[in-house]
Design a protein around this motif. Structure first.
Motif, mmCIF file in Angstrom:
data_model
loop_
_atom_site.group_PDB
_atom_site.id
_atom_site.type_symbol
_atom_site.label_atom_id
_atom_site.label_comp_id
_atom_site.label_asym_id
_atom_site.label_seq_id
_atom_site.Cartn_x
_atom_site.Cartn_y
_atom_site.Cartn_z
ATOM 1 N N LYS A 137 0.832 -1.199 0.000
ATOM 2 C CA LYS A 137 0.000 0.000 0.000
ATOM 3 C C LYS A 137 0.871 1.255 0.000
ATOM 4 O O LYS A 137 0.552 2.255 -0.629
ATOM 5 N N TYR A 138 1.960 1.167 0.719
ATOM 6 C CA TYR A 138 2.863 2.304 0.888
ATOM 7 C C TYR A 138 3.549 2.675 -0.421
ATOM 8 O O TYR A 138 3.750 3.850 -0.727
ATOM 9 N N LEU A 139 3.923 1.669 -1.219
ATOM 10 C CA LEU A 139 4.735 1.903 -2.409
ATOM 11 C C LEU A 139 3.920 2.179 -3.663
ATOM 12 O O LEU A 139 4.389 2.880 -4.559
ATOM 13 N N ASP A 140 2.737 1.600 -3.765
ATOM 14 C CA ASP A 140 1.955 1.752 -4.994
ATOM 15 C C ASP A 140 1.188 3.062 -4.935
ATOM 16 O O ASP A 140 0.147 3.146 -4.283
ATOM 17 N N THR A 141 1.712 4.075 -5.628
ATOM 18 C CA THR A 141 1.296 5.449 -5.364
ATOM 19 C C THR A 141 0.492 6.102 -6.475
ATOM 20 O O THR A 141 0.138 7.264 -6.378
ATOM 21 N N TRP A 142 0.189 5.394 -7.569
ATOM 22 C CA TRP A 142 -0.533 6.027 -8.662
ATOM 23 C C TRP A 142 -1.866 6.578 -8.172
ATOM 24 O O TRP A 142 -2.680 5.837 -7.613
ATOM 25 N N PRO A 143 -2.145 7.865 -8.375
ATOM 26 C CA PRO A 143 -3.380 8.448 -7.829
ATOM 27 C C PRO A 143 -4.636 7.986 -8.547
ATOM 28 O O PRO A 143 -5.740 8.196 -8.061
ATOM 29 N N ASN A 234 12.197 4.806 4.183
ATOM 30 C CA ASN A 234 13.567 4.715 3.672
ATOM 31 C C ASN A 234 13.643 3.794 2.457
ATOM 32 O O ASN A 234 14.365 4.080 1.492
ATOM 33 N N TYR A 235 12.906 2.687 2.499
ATOM 34 C CA TYR A 235 12.895 1.795 1.343
ATOM 35 C C TYR A 235 12.294 2.489 0.129
ATOM 36 O O TYR A 235 12.794 2.350 -0.998
ATOM 37 N N ALA A 236 11.229 3.252 0.351
ATOM 38 C CA ALA A 236 10.600 3.989 -0.752
ATOM 39 C C ALA A 236 11.585 4.968 -1.379
ATOM 40 O O ALA A 236 11.617 5.143 -2.605
ATOM 41 N N ILE A 237 12.425 5.600 -0.568
ATOM 42 C CA ILE A 237 13.419 6.552 -1.075
ATOM 43 C C ILE A 237 14.518 5.822 -1.857
ATOM 44 O O ILE A 237 14.891 6.239 -2.959
ATOM 45 N N ILE A 238 15.044 4.737 -1.285
ATOM 46 C CA ILE A 238 16.073 3.944 -1.976
ATOM 47 C C ILE A 238 15.553 3.449 -3.316
ATOM 48 O O ILE A 238 16.204 3.557 -4.356
ATOM 49 N N ARG A 239 14.363 2.905 -3.295
ATOM 50 C CA ARG A 239 13.713 2.376 -4.487
ATOM 51 C C ARG A 239 13.545 3.465 -5.545
ATOM 52 O O ARG A 239 13.824 3.253 -6.733
ATOM 53 N N ALA A 240 13.100 4.647 -5.120
ATOM 54 C CA ALA A 240 12.875 5.748 -6.063
ATOM 55 C C ALA A 240 14.181 6.181 -6.726
ATOM 56 O O ALA A 240 14.213 6.444 -7.932
ATOM 57 N N CYS A 241 15.268 6.259 -5.953
ATOM 58 C CA CYS A 241 16.565 6.659 -6.512
ATOM 59 C C CYS A 241 17.023 5.684 -7.594
ATOM 60 O O CYS A 241 17.470 6.088 -8.675
ATOM 61 N N ILE A 242 16.901 4.395 -7.302
ATOM 62 C CA ILE A 242 17.376 3.383 -8.250
ATOM 63 C C ILE A 242 16.469 3.302 -9.469
ATOM 64 O O ILE A 242 16.935 3.225 -10.610
ATOM 65 N N TYR A 270 24.602 9.742 2.695
ATOM 66 C CA TYR A 270 24.689 10.727 3.784
ATOM 67 C C TYR A 270 23.480 10.626 4.703
ATOM 68 O O TYR A 270 23.607 10.682 5.935
ATOM 69 N N ASN A 271 22.291 10.460 4.124
ATOM 70 C CA ASN A 271 21.067 10.475 4.919
ATOM 71 C C ASN A 271 20.646 9.092 5.416
ATOM 72 O O ASN A 271 20.036 8.984 6.474
ATOM 73 N N ILE A 272 20.941 8.046 4.637
ATOM 74 C CA ILE A 272 20.603 6.675 5.049
ATOM 75 C C ILE A 272 21.901 5.865 4.944
ATOM 76 O O ILE A 272 22.095 5.087 4.006
ATOM 77 N N SER A 273 22.776 6.061 5.895
ATOM 78 C CA SER A 273 24.160 5.569 5.768
ATOM 79 C C SER A 273 24.243 4.055 5.560
ATOM 80 O O SER A 273 25.115 3.572 4.836
ATOM 81 N N TRP A 274 23.356 3.282 6.172
ATOM 82 C CA TRP A 274 23.377 1.827 6.022
ATOM 83 C C TRP A 274 22.195 1.394 5.152
ATOM 84 O O TRP A 274 21.510 0.417 5.433
ATOM 85 N N LYS A 277 21.146 -2.174 4.218
ATOM 86 C CA LYS A 277 20.682 -3.086 5.258
ATOM 87 C C LYS A 277 19.185 -2.974 5.526
ATOM 88 O O LYS A 277 18.664 -3.647 6.415
ATOM 89 N N ASN A 278 18.509 -2.118 4.781
ATOM 90 C CA ASN A 278 17.063 -1.988 4.956
ATOM 91 C C ASN A 278 16.392 -3.353 4.782
ATOM 92 O O ASN A 278 16.673 -4.079 3.831
ATOM 93 N N LYS A 279 15.502 -3.697 5.703
ATOM 94 C CA LYS A 279 14.950 -5.067 5.707
ATOM 95 C C LYS A 279 14.119 -5.357 4.458
ATOM 96 O O LYS A 279 13.988 -6.512 4.047
ATOM 97 N N TYR A 280 13.573 -4.323 3.832
ATOM 98 C CA TYR A 280 12.749 -4.556 2.650
ATOM 99 C C TYR A 280 13.577 -4.801 1.402
ATOM 100 O O TYR A 280 13.034 -5.131 0.338
ATOM 101 N N LEU A 281 14.891 -4.678 1.507
ATOM 102 C CA LEU A 281 15.781 -5.018 0.401
ATOM 103 C C LEU A 281 16.098 -6.506 0.349
ATOM 104 O O LEU A 281 16.635 -6.992 -0.640
#
Length: 319
Positions: A137-143, A234-242, A270-274, A277-281
């Motif tokens: 629910k968190y990741l699927d964002t199409w309005p 944090n996973y949503a941010i990592i995912r978006a960058c990639i 800088y902002n998510i140094s590890w 290691k995010n569990k959703y990865l």
């Protein structure tokens, strides 16, 4: 249940009539249609004016071009009815769309999410459903595959980000920080056309986003309500960058791609140094609707850890 359908249009004459007819042909008529047009240069306005003359449930708003975030904030400001949703002008909905929701709706829901059909033709389509867990629910964002209660948005003062091509992700995560009163209905009533190569989304994906770092900073400012929400954000941010890099490489020079990669991963580390290691990865964590997404994210992180992204860029990008 009273629904406001919002249709942003720009040069959408090829598919607009099918879109409008799919709404107007609903069995229940408890809706309004708000068309937000960015001064189309094709026959779009001729089509809209024809429909305005024969149906008073349709409204037209002219808007100078300001990307989708502006149309979506106009949506919040101008919609008059209980629930609001988007329909892209090249998409359409099934005839029993409103009927089905009327039977299943609970007036206490702040957001309702449904499935959709990836549509190329009558013979080439595929139903997509979202599973009832929080990370999906968190990741699927199409309005366009959700209803949102207008009173809830007004009460919490939730709006779409200005100057952002990914305003929907920020909007969705902000909603999640205010409510858990979200329902999933696993029916596919919305037909998402994937054969339109001129669509706004496909055009944007061919370019770098000048506001991406600003978007990351805005995402970072969202204060999660608990540790689980923090991990999901944090996973949503990592995912978006990639995803941003993987969708753009084929249209860019290796030099431009490497520059953008270094900028984004500098921010990320800088902002998510590890971050890795995010569990959703983790490969076996149920965090993606499509397994190829998880493989792509994991693969790119491995390239980064092995310092192989520049080599990838030289091989795969335009020279």
């Amino acid at each position: 249940m009273l629904i406001s359908f919002i249709i942003p249009t720009y040069n959408g004459d090829k598919y607009l009539e099918k879109c409008l007819n799919s709404i107007l042909n609903q069995n229940l008529k408890n809706f309004e249609i708000i068309i937000i047009d960015w001064w189309s240069k094709d026959w779009t306005l001729n089509i809209v004016n024809k429909y305005l003359q024969k149906d008073n449930s349709i409204k037209l708003i002219h808007q100078k071009w300001k990307w989708l975030w502006n149309a979506r904030n106009i949506w919040i400001d101008n919609a008059e009815w209980e629930y609001i949703t988007f329909i892209d002008c090249d998409d359409f909905i099934s005839q029993n769309f409103i009927d089905s929701f009327a039977m299943k709706m609970n007036e206490w829901y702040d957001m309702i999410i449904w499935g959709f059909v990836k549509y190329k033709s009558e013979k080439d389509s595929k139903q997509i459903f979202i599973k009832d867990n929080w990370i999906w629910k968190y990741l699927d964002t199409w309005p366009w595959w959700r209803f949102v209660k207008k009173s809830f948005l007004k009460e919490k003062n939730i709006r779409f980000l200005d100057n952002s091509l990914r305003e929907d992700a920020h909007f969705n995560i902000t909603v999640f920080n205010y409510t858990r009163n979200i329902a999933i209905i696993n029916y596919a009533w919305y037909y998402y056309r994937i054969s339109n190569n001129d669509s706004m989304c496909k055009t944007i994906c061919r370019k770098f986003d000048p506001w991406f770092i600003e978007w990351l900073n805005k995402m970072w400012e969202i204060k999660p309500i608990d540790d689980e929400n923090k991990e999901m954000k944090n996973y949503a941010i990592i995912r978006a960058c990639i995803f941003y890099l993987l969708y753009s490489w084929r249209y860019l020079s290796s030099k431009d791609f490497i520059f953008e990669y270094k900028k984004l991963f500098k921010w990320l580390k800088y902002n998510i140094s590890w971050y890795w290691k995010n569990k959703y990865l983790r490969i076996f964590t149920n965090s993606e609707n499509v397994i190829i997404y998880k493989i792509g994210i994991t693969w790119f992180i491995l390239l980064d850890k092995l310092h192989l992204v520049p080599l990838f860029a030289r091989i795969r990008c335009k020279q």
